[in-house]
Design a protein around this motif. Structure first.
Motif, PDB file in Angstrom:
ATOM      1  N   MET A 199       0.831  -1.206   0.000  1.00 57.83           N
ATOM      2  CA  MET A 199       0.000   0.000   0.000  1.00 57.83           C
ATOM      3  C   MET A 199       0.865   1.256   0.000  1.00 57.83           C
ATOM      4  SD  MET A 199      -1.467   0.277   3.906  1.00 57.83           S
ATOM      5  CE  MET A 199      -1.984   1.981   3.902  1.00 57.83           C
ATOM      6  N   GLN A 200       0.296   2.324  -0.508  1.00 58.07           N
ATOM      7  CA  GLN A 200       0.903   3.654  -0.484  1.00 58.07           C
ATOM      8  C   GLN A 200       0.350   4.355   0.752  1.00 58.07           C
ATOM      9  OE1 GLN A 200       2.779   4.421  -3.376  1.00 58.07           O
ATOM     10  NE2 GLN A 200       3.572   6.136  -2.192  1.00 58.07           N
ATOM     11  N   SER A 201       1.197   5.064   1.480  1.00 62.03           N
ATOM     12  CA  SER A 201       0.654   5.762   2.647  1.00 62.03           C
ATOM     13  C   SER A 201       1.626   6.816   3.159  1.00 62.03           C
ATOM     14  CB  SER A 201       0.377   4.764   3.775  1.00 62.03           C
ATOM     15  OG  SER A 201      -0.122   5.433   4.909  1.00 62.03           O
ATOM     16  N   ARG A 202       1.075   7.801   3.858  1.00 59.99           N
ATOM     17  CA  ARG A 202       1.933   8.741   4.599  1.00 59.99           C
ATOM     18  C   ARG A 202       2.134   8.247   6.034  1.00 59.99           C
ATOM     19  NH1 ARG A 202       3.949  13.223   2.337  1.00 59.99           N
ATOM     20  NH2 ARG A 202       3.156  13.315   0.229  1.00 59.99           N
ATOM     21  N   MET A 203       1.454   7.224   6.413  1.00 59.09           N
ATOM     22  CA  MET A 203       1.615   6.487   7.683  1.00 59.09           C
ATOM     23  C   MET A 203       1.285   7.289   8.934  1.00 59.09           C
ATOM     24  SD  MET A 203       4.883   3.925   7.203  1.00 59.09           S
ATOM     25  CE  MET A 203       4.490   2.859   8.587  1.00 59.09           C
ATOM     26  N   PHE A 204       1.154   8.597   8.848  1.00 60.09           N
ATOM     27  CA  PHE A 204       1.046   9.370  10.090  1.00 60.09           C
ATOM     28  C   PHE A 204      -0.297   9.175  10.787  1.00 60.09           C
ATOM     29  CE2 PHE A 204      -1.498  13.355   9.813  1.00 60.09           C
ATOM     30  CZ  PHE A 204      -2.015  13.155   8.554  1.00 60.09           C
ATOM     31  N   THR A 205      -1.290   8.592  10.080  1.00 59.50           N
ATOM     32  CA  THR A 205      -2.570   8.318  10.740  1.00 59.50           C
ATOM     33  C   THR A 205      -2.586   6.911  11.359  1.00 59.50           C
ATOM     34  OG1 THR A 205      -3.519   7.541   8.670  1.00 59.50           O
ATOM     35  CG2 THR A 205      -3.917   9.848   9.226  1.00 59.50           C
ATOM     36  N   LEU A 206      -1.510   6.143  11.141  1.00 56.12           N
ATOM     37  CA  LEU A 206      -1.455   4.795  11.716  1.00 56.12           C
ATOM     38  C   LEU A 206      -0.947   4.855  13.155  1.00 56.12           C
ATOM     39  CD1 LEU A 206       0.097   2.916   8.657  1.00 56.12           C
ATOM     40  CD2 LEU A 206      -2.285   2.818   9.401  1.00 56.12           C
ATOM     41  N   THR A 207      -0.966   3.721  13.829  1.00 58.29           N
ATOM     42  CA  THR A 207      -0.412   3.597  15.180  1.00 58.29           C
ATOM     43  C   THR A 207       0.444   2.323  15.180  1.00 58.29           C
ATOM     44  OG1 THR A 207      -2.245   2.207  15.893  1.00 58.29           O
ATOM     45  CG2 THR A 207      -2.484   4.594  16.251  1.00 58.29           C
ATOM     46  N   GLU A 208       1.209   2.138  16.244  1.00 58.14           N
ATOM     47  CA  GLU A 208       2.002   0.902  16.323  1.00 58.14           C
ATOM     48  C   GLU A 208       1.076  -0.306  16.258  1.00 58.14           C
ATOM     49  OE1 GLU A 208       4.571   1.053  19.722  1.00 58.14           O
ATOM     50  OE2 GLU A 208       5.849   2.595  18.822  1.00 58.14           O
ATOM     51  N   ARG A 209      -0.066  -0.201  16.944  1.00 59.71           N
ATOM     52  CA  ARG A 209      -1.016  -1.320  16.963  1.00 59.71           C
ATOM     53  C   ARG A 209      -1.565  -1.596  15.565  1.00 59.71           C
ATOM     54  NH1 ARG A 209      -1.680  -5.744  17.727  1.00 59.71           N
ATOM     55  NH2 ARG A 209      -3.746  -6.633  17.795  1.00 59.71           N
ATOM     56  N   SER A 210      -1.935  -0.527  14.832  1.00 53.00           N
ATOM     57  CA  SER A 210      -2.504  -0.773  13.496  1.00 53.00           C
ATOM     58  C   SER A 210      -1.436  -1.300  12.536  1.00 53.00           C
ATOM     59  CB  SER A 210      -3.224   0.458  12.943  1.00 53.00           C
ATOM     60  OG  SER A 210      -2.352   1.546  12.812  1.00 53.00           O
ATOM     61  N   VAL A 211      -0.181  -0.883  12.733  1.00 55.65           N
ATOM     62  CA  VAL A 211       0.900  -1.444  11.909  1.00 55.65           C
ATOM     63  C   VAL A 211       1.021  -2.952  12.176  1.00 55.65           C
ATOM     64  CG1 VAL A 211       3.419  -1.460  11.611  1.00 55.65           C
ATOM     65  CG2 VAL A 211       2.195   0.718  11.648  1.00 55.65           C
ATOM     66  N   GLU A 212       0.943  -3.328  13.450  1.00 52.53           N
ATOM     67  CA  GLU A 212       1.002  -4.761  13.788  1.00 52.53           C
ATOM     68  C   GLU A 212      -0.176  -5.514  13.171  1.00 52.53           C
ATOM     69  OE1 GLU A 212       1.002  -4.774  18.045  1.00 52.53           O
ATOM     70  OE2 GLU A 212       3.035  -3.957  18.130  1.00 52.53           O
ATOM     71  N   GLU A 213      -1.359  -4.908  13.246  1.00 54.03           N
ATOM     72  CA  GLU A 213      -2.546  -5.570  12.678  1.00 54.03           C
ATOM     73  C   GLU A 213      -2.401  -5.742  11.168  1.00 54.03           C
ATOM     74  OE1 GLU A 213      -5.944  -4.128  15.883  1.00 54.03           O
ATOM     75  OE2 GLU A 213      -5.667  -3.000  14.030  1.00 54.03           O
ATOM     76  N   LEU A 214      -1.845  -4.734  10.523  1.00 53.03           N
ATOM     77  CA  LEU A 214      -1.654  -4.830   9.071  1.00 53.03           C
ATOM     78  C   LEU A 214      -0.652  -5.937   8.747  1.00 53.03           C
ATOM     79  CD1 LEU A 214      -1.624  -1.033   8.161  1.00 53.03           C
ATOM     80  CD2 LEU A 214      -3.313  -2.722   7.401  1.00 53.03           C
ATOM     81  N   ALA A 215       0.380  -6.057   9.562  1.00 53.82           N
ATOM     82  CA  ALA A 215       1.369  -7.126   9.349  1.00 53.82           C
ATOM     83  C   ALA A 215       0.713  -8.489   9.544  1.00 53.82           C
ATOM     84  CB  ALA A 215       2.546  -6.948  10.304  1.00 53.82           C
ATOM     85  N   GLU A 216      -0.079  -8.605  10.604  1.00 54.59           N
ATOM     86  CA  GLU A 216      -0.759  -9.885  10.860  1.00 54.59           C
ATOM     87  C   GLU A 216      -1.736 -10.221   9.731  1.00 54.59           C
ATOM     88  OE1 GLU A 216      -2.451  -9.306  14.761  1.00 54.59           O
ATOM     89  OE2 GLU A 216      -0.420  -9.068  15.590  1.00 54.59           O
ATOM     90  N   ALA A 217      -2.332  -9.187   9.148  1.00 54.51           N
ATOM     91  CA  ALA A 217      -3.281  -9.413   8.041  1.00 54.51           C
ATOM     92  C   ALA A 217      -2.553  -9.819   6.764  1.00 54.51           C
ATOM     93  CB  ALA A 217      -4.099  -8.146   7.798  1.00 54.51           C
ATOM     94  N   GLY A 218      -1.222  -9.615   6.711  1.00 53.64           N
ATOM     95  CA  GLY A 218      -0.464 -10.075   5.544  1.00 53.64           C
ATOM     96  C   GLY A 218       0.105  -8.965   4.675  1.00 53.64           C
TER      97      GLY A 218
END
Ligand code: SF4
Length: 347
Positions: A117-136
């Motif tokens: 995905m393309q993103s500026r990432m600043f709206t994410l959190t450590e938790r959402s980054v982990e969830e995205l990793a777990e989702a694949g």
């Protein structure tokens, strides 16, 4: 001029045919998925003129995840194995509320080898980054054009944007999850020249590029529909690549990846083109399009087949409303993005 912007939550419409949302195929094994056109920033060079301050936009779109995934399954089946699904769009995909589920569904489609995905990432959190990793999620292409906070906020035209937050999350992602991050700054000649080496040095030190190149500097290209900052001149490709090579020499770091295909992009059959430029077709208006005087429409004859059914962007000076029917002439069909002009409207 009325400035109110409408937001549509779309379901039951074709997912191919428009730039606003859905699926864009450019005849390769990389399929672009666009869940939303919403974005919280107002970057001064945005090629799609996104963000809350843009007066030319009069609608935004968010797509129901299941409709998008159903259509994507058919597209991936058509494309074959080794498909990368790249989540992007006319906005910031990270604000899509079903993003984690979307990634999970994308990754479970047979034939999908990479989800990015393309993103500026600043709206994410450590938790959402982990969830995205777990989702694949395999990779984030991080848009970051300056590391100095005041310049970054000025370029984003948003005082609440802090690049340090995005950088910290990128570092967290590459160190603590399976996600790789590739930083892709846009070089605005005369504006952020000194930021390119800073970004590249940071990317290297932070460990970006575990599986892909860590830095891909993008050339600024003015777009007719985009925002083009006054006084910024686009350089030609020759000047662009010689500057890239100068930065390579200065940093001792590879920045020119031409000819190496590090993302494994291959030609694949394009989706069928049931509607072509020059054709007149009958459509039904669904609502506004993203930009003023544009409308989202669907072809009147739908086959209930995502490979065949198309959305159409209709340009009309005359106001149209949902449910109106019109005969339109298609004048553009590149990559199955259909642009048409209204000729006869049946109210
Ligand atoms: S460049 Fe990206 S983040 Fe900036 S306004 Fe456009 S869509 Fe939003």
């Amino acid at each position: 001029m009325e400035r109110r912007r409408e937001i549509y939550f779309l379901d039951g419409v074709p997912q191919v045919g428009t730039r606003y949302y859905g699926i864009v195929d450019q005849g390769t094994n990389v399929v672009e998925v666009r869940p939303t056109s919403l974005c919280p920033l107002n970057c001064v060079f945005c090629s799609v003129a996104a963000g809350p301050l843009e007066g030319r936009r009069w609608a935004d779109f968010t797509v129901k995840k299941d409709a998008l995934v159903d259509a994507l399954k058919a597209v991936v089946r058509y494309k074959g194995d080794g498909v990368e699904v790249h989540i992007d769009g006319m906005g910031e995909p990270a604000v899509y509320s079903d993003l984690v589920d979307l990634v999970q569904d994308v990754k479970s489609i047979r034939g999908v080898s990479v989800a990015s995905m393309q993103s500026r990432m600043f709206t994410l959190t450590e938790r959402s980054v982990e969830e995205l990793a777990e989702a694949g999620l395999d990779r984030i292409n991080l848009s970051l054009d300056a590391v100095d906070p005041p310049l970054a906020a000025r370029l984003a035209n948003a005082g609440y944007y802090d690049p340090r937050r995005a950088m910290a999350l990128a570092e967290y992602a590459v160190r603590n999850t399976s996600i790789d991050v590739v930083v892709s700054p846009v070089w605005l000649p005369g504006v952020n020249d000194d930021q390119m080496p800073k970004i590249a040095r940071w990317a290297k030190a932070a460990g970006l590029g575990k599986r892909w190149p860590p830095v891909l500097i993008q050339k600024y290209i003015p777009h007719r529909r985009g925002r083009n900052p006054r006084g910024v001149k686009a350089v030609d490709w020759g000047a662009f690549w010689s500057r890239i090579r100068a930065w390579e020499a200065q940093l001792g770091m590879k920045l020119d990846w031409r000819g190496e295909n590090p993302f494994g992009v291959e030609r694949r059959a394009e989706l069928p083109k049931p509607i072509k430029a020059g054709q007149r077709i009958k459509v039904r208006i669904v609502g506004r399009g993203v930009f003023r005087n544009e409308y989202l429409a669907v072809s009147n004859r739908l086959a209930d087949d995502p490979l065949i059914d198309r959305a159409v962007t209709v340009i009309s000076e005359k106001p149209l409303k949902p449910g109106d029917e019109a005969v339109v002439k298609v004048f553009e069909d590149e990559d199955n993005i259909l642009m048409a002009r209204a000729e006869v409207v049946f109210l």
